[in-house]
Design a protein around this motif. Sequence first.
Motif, PDB file in Angstrom:
ATOM      1  N   LEU A  37       0.940  -1.764  -0.113  1.00  0.00           N
ATOM      2  CA  LEU A  37      -0.066  -0.179  -0.305  1.00  0.00           C
ATOM      3  C   LEU A  37       0.884   0.943   0.019  1.00  0.00           C
ATOM      4  O   LEU A  37       1.859   1.244   0.643  1.00  0.00           O
ATOM      5  N   GLN A  38       0.227   2.467  -0.760  1.00  0.00           N
ATOM      6  CA  GLN A  38       0.793   3.872  -0.787  1.00  0.00           C
ATOM      7  C   GLN A  38       0.326   4.482   0.105  1.00  0.00           C
ATOM      8  O   GLN A  38      -0.714   4.362   0.633  1.00  0.00           O
ATOM      9  N   LYS A  39       1.045   5.212   1.361  1.00  0.00           N
ATOM     10  CA  LYS A  39       0.245   6.130   2.323  1.00  0.00           C
ATOM     11  C   LYS A  39      -0.291   7.256   2.019  1.00  0.00           C
ATOM     12  O   LYS A  39       0.793   7.812   1.363  1.00  0.00           O
ATOM     13  N   ASN A  40      -0.997   8.085   1.910  1.00  0.00           N
ATOM     14  CA  ASN A  40      -0.948   9.592   1.739  1.00  0.00           C
ATOM     15  C   ASN A  40      -0.188  10.407   2.652  1.00  0.00           C
ATOM     16  O   ASN A  40       0.649   9.573   3.371  1.00  0.00           O
ATOM     17  N   LEU A  41       0.870  11.379   1.903  1.00  0.00           N
ATOM     18  CA  LEU A  41       1.361  11.807   2.248  1.00  0.00           C
ATOM     19  C   LEU A  41       1.238  12.852   3.528  1.00  0.00           C
ATOM     20  O   LEU A  41       1.724  13.025   4.186  1.00  0.00           O
ATOM     21  N   LYS A  42      -0.208  12.791   4.109  1.00  0.00           N
ATOM     22  CA  LYS A  42      -0.301  13.383   4.722  1.00  0.00           C
ATOM     23  C   LYS A  42       0.279  12.765   6.029  1.00  0.00           C
ATOM     24  O   LYS A  42      -0.011  13.049   7.233  1.00  0.00           O
TER      25      LYS A  42
ATOM     26  N   TYR B 245       3.027  11.895   6.334  1.00  0.00           N
ATOM     27  CA  TYR B 245       4.695  11.960   6.249  1.00  0.00           C
ATOM     28  C   TYR B 245       5.190  12.989   7.235  1.00  0.00           C
ATOM     29  O   TYR B 245       5.837  13.626   7.310  1.00  0.00           O
ATOM     30  N   TYR B 246       4.011  13.818   5.813  1.00  0.00           N
ATOM     31  CA  TYR B 246       4.621  15.565   6.575  1.00  0.00           C
ATOM     32  C   TYR B 246       2.769  16.025   7.162  1.00  0.00           C
ATOM     33  O   TYR B 246       2.139  16.081   6.537  1.00  0.00           O
ATOM     34  N   ILE B 247       3.643  17.125   7.745  1.00  0.00           N
ATOM     35  CA  ILE B 247       2.376  17.734   8.623  1.00  0.00           C
ATOM     36  C   ILE B 247       1.654  18.972   7.428  1.00  0.00           C
ATOM     37  O   ILE B 247       2.350  19.016   6.708  1.00  0.00           O
ATOM     38  N   LYS B 248       0.661  19.986   8.028  1.00  0.00           N
ATOM     39  CA  LYS B 248       0.305  20.360   7.363  1.00  0.00           C
ATOM     40  C   LYS B 248       0.849  22.001   6.915  1.00  0.00           C
ATOM     41  O   LYS B 248       1.167  21.820   8.547  1.00  0.00           O
ATOM     42  N   ALA B 249       1.765  22.655   6.490  1.00  0.00           N
ATOM     43  CA  ALA B 249       1.793  23.685   6.976  1.00  0.00           C
ATOM     44  C   ALA B 249       0.943  24.859   7.172  1.00  0.00           C
ATOM     45  O   ALA B 249      -0.021  24.758   6.949  1.00  0.00           O
TER      46      ALA B 249
END
Lengths: 14, 257
Positions: free
Chosen positions: A3-8, A10-14
């Motif tokens: 599975l590929q996880k949503n990039l969110k 890994y990274y927080i909202k700016a």
Amino acid sequence: VLLQKNLKNYYIKA
Amino acid sequence: MLEARLEQANLLKKVVDAIKDLVQDCNFDCNDSGIALQAMDNSHVALVSMMLKSESFSPFRCDRNIALGINLGSLTKVLRCAQNEDILTLKAEDAPDVVNLVFESAETDRISEYDIKLMDIDQEHLGIPETEYAATITMPSAEFQRICRDLSALSESVSIECSKEGVKFNCQGDIGSGSIHLRSHTNVDKPELNVEIDLTEPVSLTFSLKYLVNFCKASGLSNQVKLCLSNEVPLLVEYALSNNSYLRFYLAPKIGD
């Protein structure tokens, strides 16, 4: 199954 | 207001061409440091990050922050009206309804001018921290493109394994498997063919080839591409442009559920 996880997961909202 | 003059329309044509199949509507965020764009694809597993620094333009003027919401399909249509060598000037007011593009031929006195209607785009911005990656591979962009294209004929996924032995691109599909192994390589006469592997710890990650093939549309922007990997975090694929400008792609790895 691979599975590929949503990039969110890994990274927080700016 | 914004006024940004590019010596060659070709740069913007290539950038837009490289990203238009990944993202459709995006904000071009303009401020005094340059023009930036960040957008995720619809499935939110890939992200494009472009930075065209003010130094890449001459002159560059942007008095206040302006977000130009542009449909890349529309921008592509207009950029097709420019010759590669045309001088391109982007202009916009402070609260614009349109962005104005002027194409000037250096050889003839032809000047063409287009306006593109802007859109209100509510875009999520992700904060991507500066990361110390476990492995950084710098290689010819054409080689990376070839690897991705070749392996995508066999499989949907590629595993990228980086160790002190070098870097191995591996795939397994219904008809069989394939692998390409590269080692560090220095070509004094043709440095654009160099392969440099900078490793602090071994890495092995799996990625969707569909996305990687898409990223490789940027290959014409730079002779070399940089792949940055750390276990369990998204891959960074970077095409460096002149004046510290860049086009970067991030891709979430495939992981076991």
